[in-house]
Design a protein around this motif. Structure first.
Motif, PDB file in Angstrom:
ATOM      1  N   GLU A  24       0.821  -1.218   0.000  1.00 30.18           N
ATOM      2  CA  GLU A  24       0.000   0.000   0.000  1.00 30.18           C
ATOM      3  C   GLU A  24       0.852   1.264   0.000  1.00 30.18           C
ATOM      4  O   GLU A  24       0.386   2.324  -0.404  1.00 30.18           O
ATOM      5  CB  GLU A  24      -0.937   0.001   1.213  1.00 30.18           C
ATOM      6  CG  GLU A  24      -1.970  -1.084   1.156  1.00 30.18           C
ATOM      7  CD  GLU A  24      -2.667  -1.302   2.482  1.00 30.18           C
ATOM      8  OE1 GLU A  24      -2.449  -0.523   3.433  1.00 30.18           O
ATOM      9  OE2 GLU A  24      -3.440  -2.265   2.569  1.00 30.18           O
ATOM     10  N   SER A  25       2.095   1.158   0.426  1.00 24.13           N
ATOM     11  CA  SER A  25       2.977   2.328   0.484  1.00 24.13           C
ATOM     12  C   SER A  25       3.449   2.787  -0.900  1.00 24.13           C
ATOM     13  O   SER A  25       3.964   3.891  -1.041  1.00 24.13           O
ATOM     14  CB  SER A  25       4.196   2.024   1.361  1.00 24.13           C
ATOM     15  OG  SER A  25       4.927   0.926   0.815  1.00 24.13           O
ATOM     16  N   GLN A  26       3.277   1.952  -1.920  1.00 21.37           N
ATOM     17  CA  GLN A  26       3.736   2.313  -3.257  1.00 21.37           C
ATOM     18  C   GLN A  26       2.627   3.030  -4.026  1.00 21.37           C
ATOM     19  O   GLN A  26       1.473   2.607  -4.022  1.00 21.37           O
ATOM     20  CB  GLN A  26       4.208   1.074  -4.020  1.00 21.37           C
ATOM     21  CG  GLN A  26       5.455   0.478  -3.389  1.00 21.37           C
ATOM     22  CD  GLN A  26       6.074  -0.610  -4.236  1.00 21.37           C
ATOM     23  OE1 GLN A  26       5.390  -1.335  -4.954  1.00 21.37           O
ATOM     24  NE2 GLN A  26       7.381  -0.721  -4.154  1.00 21.37           N
ATOM     25  N   SER A  27       2.996   4.103  -4.708  1.00 19.95           N
ATOM     26  CA  SER A  27       2.032   4.878  -5.488  1.00 19.95           C
ATOM     27  C   SER A  27       1.753   4.177  -6.819  1.00 19.95           C
ATOM     28  O   SER A  27       2.617   3.494  -7.368  1.00 19.95           O
ATOM     29  CB  SER A  27       2.560   6.290  -5.731  1.00 19.95           C
ATOM     30  OG  SER A  27       3.785   6.241  -6.441  1.00 19.95           O
ATOM     31  N   LYS A  42      -8.319   2.609  -3.779  1.00 25.13           N
ATOM     32  CA  LYS A  42      -8.203   3.688  -2.789  1.00 25.13           C
ATOM     33  C   LYS A  42      -8.784   3.261  -1.446  1.00 25.13           C
ATOM     34  O   LYS A  42      -8.211   3.551  -0.395  1.00 25.13           O
ATOM     35  CB  LYS A  42      -8.890   4.956  -3.305  1.00 25.13           C
ATOM     36  CG  LYS A  42      -8.120   5.630  -4.429  1.00 25.13           C
ATOM     37  CD  LYS A  42      -8.840   6.868  -4.939  1.00 25.13           C
ATOM     38  CE  LYS A  42      -8.042   7.561  -6.028  1.00 25.13           C
ATOM     39  NZ  LYS A  42      -8.735   8.754  -6.536  1.00 25.13           N
ATOM     40  N   TYR A  46      -4.447   2.319  -1.178  1.00 20.44           N
ATOM     41  CA  TYR A  46      -3.512   2.677  -2.242  1.00 20.44           C
ATOM     42  C   TYR A  46      -3.668   4.138  -2.645  1.00 20.44           C
ATOM     43  O   TYR A  46      -4.782   4.672  -2.667  1.00 20.44           O
ATOM     44  CB  TYR A  46      -3.728   1.789  -3.478  1.00 20.44           C
ATOM     45  CG  TYR A  46      -3.274   0.365  -3.268  1.00 20.44           C
ATOM     46  CD1 TYR A  46      -1.921   0.033  -3.316  1.00 20.44           C
ATOM     47  CD2 TYR A  46      -4.192  -0.645  -3.015  1.00 20.44           C
ATOM     48  CE1 TYR A  46      -1.504  -1.279  -3.110  1.00 20.44           C
ATOM     49  CE2 TYR A  46      -3.789  -1.948  -2.810  1.00 20.44           C
ATOM     50  CZ  TYR A  46      -2.446  -2.258  -2.857  1.00 20.44           C
ATOM     51  OH  TYR A  46      -2.032  -3.555  -2.659  1.00 20.44           O
ATOM     52  N   SER A  47      -2.559   4.770  -2.984  1.00 17.98           N
ATOM     53  CA  SER A  47      -2.552   6.113  -3.559  1.00 17.98           C
ATOM     54  C   SER A  47      -2.556   5.935  -5.069  1.00 17.98           C
ATOM     55  O   SER A  47      -1.574   5.447  -5.646  1.00 17.98           O
ATOM     56  CB  SER A  47      -1.297   6.863  -3.102  1.00 17.98           C
ATOM     57  OG  SER A  47      -1.186   8.075  -3.795  1.00 17.98           O
ATOM     58  N   VAL A  48      -3.664   6.311  -5.709  1.00 18.61           N
ATOM     59  CA  VAL A  48      -3.863   6.026  -7.132  1.00 18.61           C
ATOM     60  C   VAL A  48      -4.110   7.309  -7.905  1.00 18.61           C
ATOM     61  O   VAL A  48      -4.928   8.139  -7.516  1.00 18.61           O
ATOM     62  CB  VAL A  48      -5.070   5.080  -7.350  1.00 18.61           C
ATOM     63  CG1 VAL A  48      -5.235   4.738  -8.823  1.00 18.61           C
ATOM     64  CG2 VAL A  48      -4.938   3.820  -6.512  1.00 18.61           C
ATOM     65  N   GLU A  49      -3.400   7.437  -9.011  1.00 20.32           N
ATOM     66  CA  GLU A  49      -3.617   8.513  -9.972  1.00 20.32           C
ATOM     67  C   GLU A  49      -3.984   7.840 -11.291  1.00 20.32           C
ATOM     68  O   GLU A  49      -3.406   6.808 -11.645  1.00 20.32           O
ATOM     69  CB  GLU A  49      -2.316   9.317 -10.130  1.00 20.32           C
ATOM     70  CG  GLU A  49      -2.344  10.331 -11.229  1.00 20.32           C
ATOM     71  CD  GLU A  49      -0.949  10.918 -11.494  1.00 20.32           C
ATOM     72  OE1 GLU A  49      -0.836  11.670 -12.473  1.00 20.32           O
ATOM     73  OE2 GLU A  49      -0.003  10.618 -10.760  1.00 20.32           O
ATOM     74  N   SER A  66       5.020  10.388 -15.257  1.00 19.71           N
ATOM     75  CA  SER A  66       4.611   9.850 -13.957  1.00 19.71           C
ATOM     76  C   SER A  66       5.809   9.394 -13.131  1.00 19.71           C
ATOM     77  O   SER A  66       6.749   8.787 -13.647  1.00 19.71           O
ATOM     78  CB  SER A  66       3.658   8.671 -14.148  1.00 19.71           C
ATOM     79  OG  SER A  66       3.351   8.089 -12.900  1.00 19.71           O
ATOM     80  N   ALA A  68       5.090   7.483 -10.421  1.00 18.08           N
ATOM     81  CA  ALA A  68       4.481   6.402  -9.647  1.00 18.08           C
ATOM     82  C   ALA A  68       5.426   5.212  -9.546  1.00 18.08           C
ATOM     83  O   ALA A  68       6.214   4.937 -10.458  1.00 18.08           O
ATOM     84  CB  ALA A  68       3.161   5.972 -10.287  1.00 18.08           C
ATOM     85  N   ASP A  69       5.317   4.506  -8.427  1.00 20.72           N
ATOM     86  CA  ASP A  69       6.138   3.309  -8.207  1.00 20.72           C
ATOM     87  C   ASP A  69       5.699   2.145  -9.085  1.00 20.72           C
ATOM     88  O   ASP A  69       6.510   1.320  -9.481  1.00 20.72           O
ATOM     89  CB  ASP A  69       6.036   2.872  -6.733  1.00 20.72           C
ATOM     90  CG  ASP A  69       6.539   3.940  -5.778  1.00 20.72           C
ATOM     91  OD1 ASP A  69       7.660   4.437  -5.968  1.00 20.72           O
ATOM     92  OD2 ASP A  69       5.786   4.278  -4.837  1.00 20.72           O
TER      93      ASP A  69
END
Length: 173
Positions: A24-27, A42, A46-49, A66, A68-69
């Motif tokens: 969950e720590s990964q974007s 979300k 999760y941090s989601v774009e 991006s 993101a991870d």
């Protein structure tokens, strides 16, 4: 929370696979516009774009910019003319992607009223693997599942035994 029906079964399998490979720590950059599964990710921390609906066959700038991870692509690549270009433009080193599999007893999906909601590709698992490898990705894990329907007939019976969805976790080579 999830029952054994479409799309809930697909969401359940997809979330379990995602949680297995992505902390969950990964974007996350999720290819495609915000959708019901974005909310599920979300809701699970999760941090989601998301991309914004641009034609990814033509404009990969959001993907290229991006930080993101992880990039996720759930039932997106079959809608693209050139998924190879999108796969090559990903900056992240991790990818979780799913596609509907080609079924020998059912033609490719084509929405007659929405020109954008059509499948240019329905992959066999080996074809999707080959595409990923050619684009520089190494598949670490994969899974398939069926999508039975509650209808009568030969095709609905075949859907009980024939996998419909294929998901992979891959890392850049």
């Amino acid at each position: 929370m999830y029952e054994n029906s479409f799309p809930n079964k697909r969401y359940k399998h997809t979330l379990e696979f995602l949680q297995k490979h992505v902390p969950e720590s990964q974007s996350i950059l999720d290819l495609g516009v915000e959708n019901p599964f974005t909310k599920i990710m979300k809701d699970h921390g999760y941090s989601v774009e998301n991309t914004q609906g641009e034609d990814l066959d033509i404009d990969t700038s959001t993907i290229q910019k991006s930080k993101a991870d992880v990039v996720t692509a759930f039932e997106i690549f079959e809608h693209l003319l050139s998924p190879f270009t999108v796969l090559k433009s990903i900056q992240s080193n991790k990818l979780v992607a799913s596609v509907p599999l080609k079924l020998w007893f059912s033609p490719a999906y084509r929405n007659k009223t929405d020109m954008l909601d059509r499948h240019f590709h329905e992959f066999e698992d080996w074809q999707f693997d080959w595409l990923l490898e050619k684009a520089g990705w190494k598949i670490i894990d994969r899974q398939k599942w069926t999508n039975p329907t509650r209808k009568l007939g030969v095709r609905p019976i075949l859907r009980f035994f024939t996998p419909r969805y294929y998901i992979v976790y891959a890392e850049k080579m």
